[in-house]
Scaffold this active site. Structure first.
Site, PDB file in Angstrom:
ATOM      1  N   HIS A  18       0.844  -1.195   0.000  1.00 21.95           N
ATOM      2  CA  HIS A  18       0.000   0.000   0.000  1.00 21.95           C
ATOM      3  C   HIS A  18       0.882   1.250   0.000  1.00 21.95           C
ATOM      4  CE1 HIS A  18      -2.561   2.993   2.299  1.00 21.95           C
ATOM      5  NE2 HIS A  18      -3.282   2.732   1.223  1.00 21.95           N
ATOM      6  N   ARG A  19       0.848   1.992  -1.094  1.00 23.64           N
ATOM      7  CA  ARG A  19       1.771   3.121  -1.309  1.00 23.64           C
ATOM      8  C   ARG A  19       3.215   2.610  -1.298  1.00 23.64           C
ATOM      9  NH1 ARG A  19      -0.975   7.124   3.268  1.00 23.64           N
ATOM     10  NH2 ARG A  19      -3.126   6.612   2.776  1.00 23.64           N
ATOM     11  N   GLU A  45       0.008  -0.656  -4.613  1.00 22.21           N
ATOM     12  CA  GLU A  45      -1.039   0.347  -4.806  1.00 22.21           C
ATOM     13  C   GLU A  45      -0.346   1.684  -4.735  1.00 22.21           C
ATOM     14  OE1 GLU A  45      -4.078   3.251  -3.032  1.00 22.21           O
ATOM     15  OE2 GLU A  45      -2.053   2.715  -2.420  1.00 22.21           O
ATOM     16  N   ASP A  47      -1.084   6.261  -5.497  1.00 19.40           N
ATOM     17  CA  ASP A  47      -2.087   7.312  -5.710  1.00 19.40           C
ATOM     18  C   ASP A  47      -1.566   8.307  -6.737  1.00 19.40           C
ATOM     19  OD1 ASP A  47      -3.757   6.531  -3.260  1.00 19.40           O
ATOM     20  OD2 ASP A  47      -1.780   6.916  -2.389  1.00 19.40           O
ATOM     21  N   HIS A  60      -0.277  11.086  -2.434  1.00 22.29           N
ATOM     22  CA  HIS A  60      -1.549  10.777  -1.781  1.00 22.29           C
ATOM     23  C   HIS A  60      -2.376  12.021  -1.465  1.00 22.29           C
ATOM     24  CE1 HIS A  60      -4.278   9.927   1.589  1.00 22.29           C
ATOM     25  NE2 HIS A  60      -4.478   8.794   0.948  1.00 22.29           N
ATOM     26  N   GLU A 120      -4.526   4.293  -8.106  1.00 23.22           N
ATOM     27  CA  GLU A 120      -5.711   4.950  -7.533  1.00 23.22           C
ATOM     28  C   GLU A 120      -5.739   6.408  -7.970  1.00 23.22           C
ATOM     29  OE1 GLU A 120      -6.165   5.159  -3.217  1.00 23.22           O
ATOM     30  OE2 GLU A 120      -7.792   6.605  -3.534  1.00 23.22           O
ATOM     31  N   LYS A 122      -6.753  10.021  -7.570  1.00 21.28           N
ATOM     32  CA  LYS A 122      -7.242  10.983  -6.582  1.00 21.28           C
ATOM     33  C   LYS A 122      -7.817  12.161  -7.361  1.00 21.28           C
ATOM     34  CE  LYS A 122      -5.924   9.062  -2.644  1.00 21.28           C
ATOM     35  NZ  LYS A 122      -6.949   8.374  -1.816  1.00 21.28           N
ATOM     36  N   ASP A 241       0.757  -1.988   4.391  1.00 22.30           N
ATOM     37  CA  ASP A 241       1.973  -1.174   4.517  1.00 22.30           C
ATOM     38  C   ASP A 241       3.181  -2.063   4.819  1.00 22.30           C
ATOM     39  OD1 ASP A 241       0.293   1.080   4.291  1.00 22.30           O
ATOM     40  OD2 ASP A 241       0.023   1.193   6.465  1.00 22.30           O
TER      41      ASP A 241
HETATM   42  O1  G3P Z   1      -6.581   2.157  -2.605  1.00 30.72           O
HETATM   43  C1  G3P Z   1      -6.752   1.793  -1.272  1.00 30.72           C
HETATM   44  C2  G3P Z   1      -6.448   2.920  -0.328  1.00 30.72           C
HETATM   45  O2  G3P Z   1      -5.214   3.480  -0.683  1.00 30.72           O
HETATM   46  C3  G3P Z   1      -7.515   3.971  -0.323  1.00 30.72           C
HETATM   47  O3  G3P Z   1      -7.309   4.962   0.644  1.00 30.72           O
HETATM   48  O4  G3P Z   1      -6.490   7.107   1.482  1.00 30.72           O
HETATM   49  O5  G3P Z   1      -4.977   5.146   1.489  1.00 30.72           O
HETATM   50  O6  G3P Z   1      -5.594   6.269  -0.656  1.00 30.72           O
HETATM   51  P1  G3P Z   1      -6.039   5.907   0.731  1.00 30.72           P
HETATM   52 MG    MG Z   2      -4.595   4.969  -2.059  1.00 29.17          MG
END
Ligand code: G3P
Ligand code: MG
Length: 252
Positions: A18-19, A45, A47, A60, A120, A122, A241
């Site tokens: 995640h990120r 993942e 953003d 993000h 993702e 934004k 993470d």
């Molecule tokens: O894509 C899953 C998650 O990343 C969504 O929330 O705020 O972490 O971008 P956020």
């Molecule tokens: Mg995200």
């Protein structure tokens, strides 16, 4: 489209950083993405959003305040200004000099190391586009990533626009307990994956989604026990993470 995703998943729960491996390196930077690959993650993942001059960057927050030494909204800055910012120092001295990458740079650096990259979008644009969807499509095509991406967003209108510019790419609808449900906007709109927050997942949701041929990719799961129970329920991908911890928890 589903067969394309079948080739990615190959019948097991994927682990996505995640990120990036963001517990260990600054989120949404090349060091975090490379570390996720080194730890054995199936994917990442990240953003994306647009700069003032229309470049697609991996970031993000809408402002740069939290993760760089600068201030202000990314959409008010040019890419040249974004490139001046230090996006690593906030996380630790060892990452001094790390920059905010473009999506092109991420595809170039690690695109071949992952089975799946979840991009993702934004975007707060509802009625009209700021151009982000077309920019994402161009980057995917430029790096031949179409069979290895799922494009997701909390913004159903952005997903609809993205589908119009690149119908061959898989899309996933993101939703969480604390944002108002706009799911009805996706009711009649074909999509391949749903991305609920993990707290929303139970057997009923899994059965319904799989019966309707949706993949279920969830976030952000950092507890190994929770990851094991989600796999038990049949979740298709877990974003974390801590890719190393979750990979270990799901080993067997
Ligand atoms: O894509 C899953 C998650 O990343 C969504 O929330 O705020 O972490 O971008 P956020
Ligand atoms: Mg995200």
């Amino acid at each position: 489209m589903q067969s394309k995703l079948d080739a990615i998943y190959r019948g097991r729960t994927l682990v996505l950083g995640h990120r990036g491996a963001s517990a260990y390196a600054p989120m949404n930077t090349l060091p975090a993405f490379m570390l996720a690959a080194d730890q054995g993650a199936d994917g990442i993942e990240l953003d994306v959003q647009l700069t003032h001059d229309g470049h697609l960057i991996v970031l993000h927050d809408f402002t740069v305040d939290h993760t760089t030494d600068g201030h202000g909204f990314a959409r008010d800055m040019t890419l040249a200004q974004i490139r001046q910012l230090d996006a690593g120092l906030w996380f630790g001295e060892a990452f001094r000099g790390t920059r905010i990458p473009t999506l092109d740079e991420v595809f170039q650096a690690v695109g071949q190391r992952f089975r799946l990259i979840n991009v993702e979008i934004k975007s707060e644009s509802w009625e009209t586009t700021d151009g982000v969807e077309a920019a994402v499509a161009k980057s995917i095509l430029r790096f031949n990533m179409i069979d290895h991406v799922i494009v997701s967003s909390f913004n159903a209108m952005a997903l609809r626009r993205f589908r119009a510019v690149l119908p061959e790419a898989a899309i996933g609808y993101l939703y969480a307990p604390d944002n108002p449900s706009t799911y009805h906007l996706m009711d009649d709109f074909p999509h391949e994956a749903r991305h609920p927050h993990y707290s929303l997942i139970d057997q009923h949701l899994m059965t319904w989604d799989h019966d309707h041929h949706y993949r279920v990719n969830t976030w952000t799961v950092n507890d190994p026990a929770v990851a094991r129970s989600l796999r038990q329920l049949g979740v298709d991908a877990i974003m974390t993470d801590y890719p190393n911890k979750i990979i270990e928890a799901l080993r067997d």
